[in-house]
Scaffold this active site. Structure first.
Site, PDB file in Angstrom:
ATOM      1  N   HIS A  56       0.868  -1.189   0.000  1.00 34.38           N
ATOM      2  CA  HIS A  56       0.000   0.000   0.000  1.00 34.38           C
ATOM      3  C   HIS A  56       0.908   1.244   0.000  1.00 34.38           C
ATOM      4  O   HIS A  56       1.409   1.643  -1.037  1.00 34.38           O
ATOM      5  CB  HIS A  56      -0.924  -0.101   1.216  1.00 34.38           C
ATOM      6  CG  HIS A  56      -2.089   0.829   1.235  1.00 34.38           C
ATOM      7  ND1 HIS A  56      -2.395   1.663   0.202  1.00 34.38           N
ATOM      8  CD2 HIS A  56      -3.035   1.061   2.185  1.00 34.38           C
ATOM      9  CE1 HIS A  56      -3.474   2.368   0.504  1.00 34.38           C
ATOM     10  NE2 HIS A  56      -3.883   2.014   1.712  1.00 34.38           N
TER      11      HIS A  56
ATOM     12  N   HIS B 118      -2.490  -1.977 -10.644  1.00 37.13           N
ATOM     13  CA  HIS B 118      -3.358  -1.419  -9.607  1.00 37.13           C
ATOM     14  C   HIS B 118      -4.625  -2.239  -9.557  1.00 37.13           C
ATOM     15  O   HIS B 118      -5.103  -2.711 -10.596  1.00 37.13           O
ATOM     16  CB  HIS B 118      -3.688   0.045  -9.938  1.00 37.13           C
ATOM     17  CG  HIS B 118      -4.224   0.796  -8.769  1.00 37.13           C
ATOM     18  ND1 HIS B 118      -5.536   0.749  -8.401  1.00 37.13           N
ATOM     19  CD2 HIS B 118      -3.602   1.600  -7.877  1.00 37.13           C
ATOM     20  CE1 HIS B 118      -5.707   1.496  -7.331  1.00 37.13           C
ATOM     21  NE2 HIS B 118      -4.551   2.020  -6.985  1.00 37.13           N
TER      22      HIS B 118
ATOM     23  N   ASP C 159       2.772   5.499  -7.524  1.00 38.77           N
ATOM     24  CA  ASP C 159       4.039   5.326  -6.814  1.00 38.77           C
ATOM     25  C   ASP C 159       5.247   5.247  -7.722  1.00 38.77           C
ATOM     26  O   ASP C 159       6.377   5.289  -7.239  1.00 38.77           O
ATOM     27  CB  ASP C 159       3.981   4.048  -5.960  1.00 38.77           C
ATOM     28  CG  ASP C 159       3.048   4.229  -4.784  1.00 38.77           C
ATOM     29  OD1 ASP C 159       3.101   5.298  -4.183  1.00 38.77           O
ATOM     30  OD2 ASP C 159       2.259   3.315  -4.511  1.00 38.77           O
TER      31      ASP C 159
END
Ligand code: ACO
Length: 428
Positions: free
Chosen positions: A267, A306, A362
């Protein structure tokens, strides 16, 4: 004709009409489907909640197939371009963009609450010198519940508002203290003349100068990153916030749990893993070999893929632009070339294309944070600061939703059937 689903139970031959509303059936409507007197009714099995909506929400909309993210209906691209983090936090929490007067009042309330109680400071001093800042962060947020006992009045609107001001305002201060503690520098008190992100940079990086000079490009880049991370509907940490909050505990205790969920490498820890991966690859020449290993199932391409986005994560696009602006100030992060080449190859490679694996938020955020001078251990903390607004907005929505009760999933018991206790001397 109303939208319904007709189910035939082959065990009994009976037919059931189940209503479909907003594209979903109510799982509890399945309870009426019973095979016999002893049957308590059909339930659904959905590990990891892949296909279960646990709430109705008006906060964040995501269309993963088309790469759309909206807060209260406003596209993320417009907010990142034109809003500030504090204004976006107001939008998430109160549902509308603030008027000029509302924004001034909101900003003033936040500024009034940036300081930490001196005893919190002492508590933070008790952590080991090398304590992970995210561990310090989540413990300190939890400890807040012992300082603000009015936080227990969760159904008192004005008490709730007070905790909202405190949480939004104090998380950067905790984060900065956690960082300064980890490098053995004295804590820097908030400078309330500065913007939300400007003050954060001041508390992190100020040395002996009388007034910290904020670099406007870095200040704005951080605003954008904070806007992008402010909410993302029912992800792991938000579900934790709602789940813990559903027991009617105070918001600090619930948020300590949400921050703990964010600490995990799948996460909030993913951008740290991206940097580690880029360092391991080391140079552009090693990329084909690395991709080959990923395709053979030996590890993942971190920052790609994702659960919800099956096209380019809209946040990743904005972050990529922000990275260029930051690198003009800080100098180019040498890992950027590896990241760009990795992305180029992966976007053309059949393995990633067929699995709809695109860069997520990210993939580039770690490169920016590193160029700005943050150690990787601060990355999840930098995520938690803006996500605080999303967590509290979701928590409050859950509290005020008459359909919500204490969260209590069901299970399919597949263990041993009833058996009698065996005394120790008779066990083999
Ligand atoms: N690299 C290589 N292959 C991948 C990757 C990846 N990053 N992600 C998924 N796959 C493959 C899987 O091996 C699987 O292949 P298979 O069908 O041949 O078995 C297929 O794609 C589907 O993968 P799942 O694991 O089922 O997808 P899921 O939706 O459960 O996972 C997740 C999503 C956890 C984000 C995953 O893509 C991943 O681990 N990515 C890397 C970690 C990461 O970047 N996390 C950040 C997410 S964003 C956030 O939390 C803010």
């Amino acid at each position: 004709m109303a939208d319904t689903l007709t189910i035939t139970d082959n065990r009994t031959g009976k037919q059931y009409e189940i209503a479909i509303k907003d594209g979903a059936i109510r799982a509890t409507d399945l309870k009426q489907i019973r095979a016999g007197e002893d049957d308590t009714g059909l339930i659904t099995y959905d590990p990891a909640f892949m296909s279960t909506a646990a709430c109705r929400s008006r906060i964040t909309f995501i269309d993963g197939d088309n790469g759309i993210l909206e807060y209260r209906g406003y596209p993320i691209e417009q907010l990142a371009e034109r809003s500030t983090y504090l204004e976006t936090a107001y939008l998430l929490l109160f549902g509308e963009l603030p008027t000029d007067a509302q924004l001034k009042d909101w900003t003033r309330q936040i500024v009034l609450h940036t300081m930490l109680h001196e005893n919190i400071k002492k508590l933070m001093e008790g952590f080991q010198y090398d304590a992970h800042p995210m561990g310090v962060f989540l413990s300190t947020v939890g400890a807040f519940s012992t300082f603000y006992t009015d936080a227990k009045k969760i159904f008192d609107e004005s008490a709730r508002k007070k905790q909202i001001y405190r949480l939004i305002a104090k998380v950067p201060t905790i984060a900065a203290y956690a960082y300064r503690h980890s490098i053995g520098r004295p804590y820097v008190y908030p400078d309330n003349d500065l913007s939300f992100t400007g003050n954060f940079l001041n508390m992190l990086f100020r040395m002996t100068e009388l007034k910290y000079q904020v670099n406007p490009v870095l200040e704005r880049a951080l605003e954008i990153l904070f806007i992008l991370h402010a909410d993302h509907e029912q992800n792991c940490s938000t579900s934790a916030m709602r789940g813990i909050g559903s027991s009617h505990v105070d918001p600090y205790s619930a948020m300590a749990g949400a921050a703990a969920a964010l600490y995990g490498p799948l996460h909030g820890g993913a951008n740290e893993a991206v940097l580690r991966m880029l360092n391991e690859i080391g140079s552009v020449q090693n990329i084909p070999g690395f991709i080959k290993r990923v395709k053979a199932g030996e590890g993942r391409l971190m920052g790609f893929g994702h659960r919800v986005y099956k096209s380019y994560d809209p946040r990743a696009k904005i972050i990529k632009r922000t990275a260029d602006q930051v690198f003009e100030v800080t100098g180019r992060n040498p890992l950027l070339d590896i990241a760009l080449e990795l992305e180029r190859i992966a976007l053309e490679d059949e393995y990633f294309v067929t699995r709809k694996l695109y860069p997520n938020v990210d993939f580039y955020s770690g490169l920016i944070y590193q160029a700005m001078g943050f150690p990787v251990t601060m990355f999840p903390v930098l995520f938690a600061i803006p996500r605080t607004s999303g967590w509290i907005a979701q928590w409050e929505e859950m509290l005020l939703d008459p359909e919500q009760k204490i969260a209590r999933p069901r299970q399919l018991y597949v263990g041993a059937t009833r058996r009698d206790y065996v005394p120790l001397e008779q066990r083999s």
